[in-house]
Design an enzyme around this catalytic site. Structure first.
Site, short mmCIF file in Angstrom:
data_model
loop_
_atom_site.label_atom_id
_atom_site.label_comp_id
_atom_site.label_asym_id
_atom_site.label_seq_id
_atom_site.Cartn_x
_atom_site.Cartn_y
_atom_site.Cartn_z
N THR A 211 0.85 -1.21 0.00
CA THR A 211 0.00 0.00 0.00
C THR A 211 0.87 1.23 0.00
O THR A 211 2.00 1.21 0.48
CB THR A 211 -0.94 0.05 1.23
OG1 THR A 211 -1.71 -1.13 1.29
CG2 THR A 211 -1.84 1.27 1.25
N ARG A 239 -13.20 -8.58 -1.18
CA ARG A 239 -12.70 -7.97 0.06
C ARG A 239 -12.20 -6.55 -0.20
O ARG A 239 -11.49 -6.29 -1.18
CB ARG A 239 -11.57 -8.83 0.62
CG ARG A 239 -10.91 -8.31 1.92
CD ARG A 239 -9.62 -7.60 1.67
NE ARG A 239 -8.88 -7.31 2.90
CZ ARG A 239 -7.88 -6.43 2.97
NH1 ARG A 239 -7.51 -5.76 1.91
NH2 ARG A 239 -7.25 -6.23 4.11
N GLY A 241 -10.15 -3.40 1.99
CA GLY A 241 -9.43 -3.17 3.23
C GLY A 241 -9.73 -1.79 3.78
O GLY A 241 -10.80 -1.22 3.55
N ASP A 242 -8.76 -1.24 4.48
CA ASP A 242 -8.92 0.07 5.11
C ASP A 242 -8.72 1.23 4.13
O ASP A 242 -9.24 2.33 4.34
CB ASP A 242 -7.93 0.23 6.26
CG ASP A 242 -6.48 0.06 5.79
OD1 ASP A 242 -6.21 -0.84 4.95
OD2 ASP A 242 -5.61 0.83 6.24
N THR A 262 -0.83 1.93 6.42
CA THR A 262 -0.53 0.82 5.52
C THR A 262 -0.39 -0.43 6.38
O THR A 262 -0.14 -0.33 7.58
CB THR A 262 0.78 1.04 4.73
OG1 THR A 262 1.87 1.15 5.65
CG2 THR A 262 0.73 2.30 3.87
N GLY A 265 -5.11 -4.16 6.92
CA GLY A 265 -6.23 -3.24 6.85
C GLY A 265 -7.30 -3.48 7.88
O GLY A 265 -7.90 -2.54 8.40
N1 GLY Z 1 -3.88 -1.73 4.03
C1 GLY Z 1 -4.24 -2.34 2.85
C2 GLY Z 1 -5.20 -3.43 3.00
O1 GLY Z 1 -5.24 -4.10 4.01
O2 GLY Z 1 -5.92 -3.67 2.07
#
Ligand code: GLY
Length: 367
Positions: A211, A239, A241-242, A262, A265
């Site tokens: 990330t 899926r 993520g954050d 990063t 997530g």
């Molecule tokens: N931080 C990136 C993810 O987990 O998708």
């Protein structure tokens, strides 16, 4: 919840409106300023700064250049900066050449946030589009929505003139095929074996992560940020993520600062990590202190939460990577990471003096 403020005692927010936000440092408690000087060498040389994850040396340099030379707003500078990594086929965690999901499809998540307007845009699970951060910026600027996902996000990007691009490279196809061949029967539960390629302790495990986050401060004191990723390698299709979630993978408040994450997530989501970092800066923390605070919160949550128990190491430390980055409105910045060998974890910074790597603080140092 904060206490209602007395009319005679102005809040920091009111003071900033009255006297100008650049004066934030003068409202910080003396003890905080003293700690800052002692603990943190991370201060911008002038009024302009961009910070990012370690893979963002070029991104931060470009963001600062664009803010200084073209007067680009910080959010756009950050979006353009991370674009260098989105189109780099050698970064396995972002854009072109990012690792795919279980089915071998590259799906990207990205969001951006603009301090002055307190507006944001994001795309989640978008396919075949090289620059998801730029699409997120269009969502922010051209619609009154914040999150677009999947085919809707892709259609919006095409409508906006973005072209379809194959994002799986020969290299990532081979890595995915190798993963598929070695896949265990149930690999959808913890521990997933996250791997930070820079950390020898975690090396050799199954799922690299990466990330890029970029937070930027412009000479006029305005802030903006952007996070973009291909997400967890070999994730379950669908899926997110954050990174596309405001408050989790990024957050900024133009009166206080900007932050992003990063790494794993789900941990940034469950802690509301980037929002928490900004709120800790509002309470007077330096950026580094705020990042460490959020990581401590994640550790506490991991210790008591059933979800995280299998992801804890035997000594109670979380066995997953997570890093926060933060810039405060007065030009102080910092980063802290969950675990690693002291001195080995770095983040990228650029300011009027040029770009460089600086060392992240580590919450749980390893030997
Ligand atoms: N931080 C990136 C993810 O987990 O998708």
């Amino acid at each position: 919840m904060s206490k209602p403020s007395s009319p005679k005692m102005p809040t920091r927010r009111r003071l900033l409106k009255t006297v100008g936000a650049g004066a934030l440092a003068s409202f910080l408690p003396a003890s905080v300023i003293a700690t800052e000087k002692k603990d943190s060498p991370h201060r911008a040389s002038g009024k302009t700064v961009a910070i990012s994850s370690g893979n963002g040396m070029g991104a931060t340099a470009l963001a600062v250049k664009l803010m200084l030379e073209q007067k680009l707003r910080p959010v756009s500078a950050a979006v353009q900066g991370v674009g260098l990594v989105e189109k780099d086929p050698n970064d396995l965690s972002v854009g072109l050449g990012g690792l795919p999901d279980e089915n071998g499809r590259v799906t990207l998540d990205s969001a951006c946030m603009d301090g002055p307007t307190h507006n944001a845009g994001s795309v989640g699970c978008i396919q075949d589009i090289l620059h998801p951060a730029q699409v997120a910026e269009r969502v922010m600027d051209c619609t009154d929505h914040i999150n677009l996902v999947g085919p809707g996000a892709k259609n919006f990007a095409l409508e906006q003139g973005f072209k379809e691009t194959e994002l799986l490279t020969e290299r990532t196809r081979k890595i995915w095929q190798k993963w598929l061949a070695n896949r265990t029967e149930d690999d959808r539960l913890w521990p997933l074996g996250d791997v930070n390629p820079a950390d020898p302790i975690l090396q050799g495990e199954a799922r690299p992560w990466g990330t890029i986050h970029c937070s930027a401060l412009a000479p006029d004191g305005s802030l903006g940020c952007c996070t973009t990723t291909s997400g967890l390698a070999f994730k379950i299709p669908g899926r997110i993520g954050d990174s596309p979630l405001i408050g989790c993978g990024l957050y900024c408040d133009n009166e206080i600062g900007s932050a992003g994450a990063t790494g794993r997530g789900e941990a940034a989501i469950l802690s509301g990590g980037s929002w928490l970092v900004v709120e800790r800066m509002r309470a007077g923390d330096t950026p580094t202190q705020a990042c460490l605070y959020a990581l401590r919160r994640v550790t506490e949550q991991a210790e008591r939460g059933a979800r995280w128990q299998p992801a804890l190491w035997k000594d109670g430390r979380p066995g997953f990577g997570l890093t926060f980055y933060a810039v405060r409105k007065d030009g102080l910045y910092g980063s802290a990471t969950m675990l690693g060998k002291p001195g080995t974890q770095h983040f990228a910074v650029a300011d009027e003096q040029g770009s460089r790597k600086e060392t992240c603080s580590i919450l749980h140092p390893t030997g």
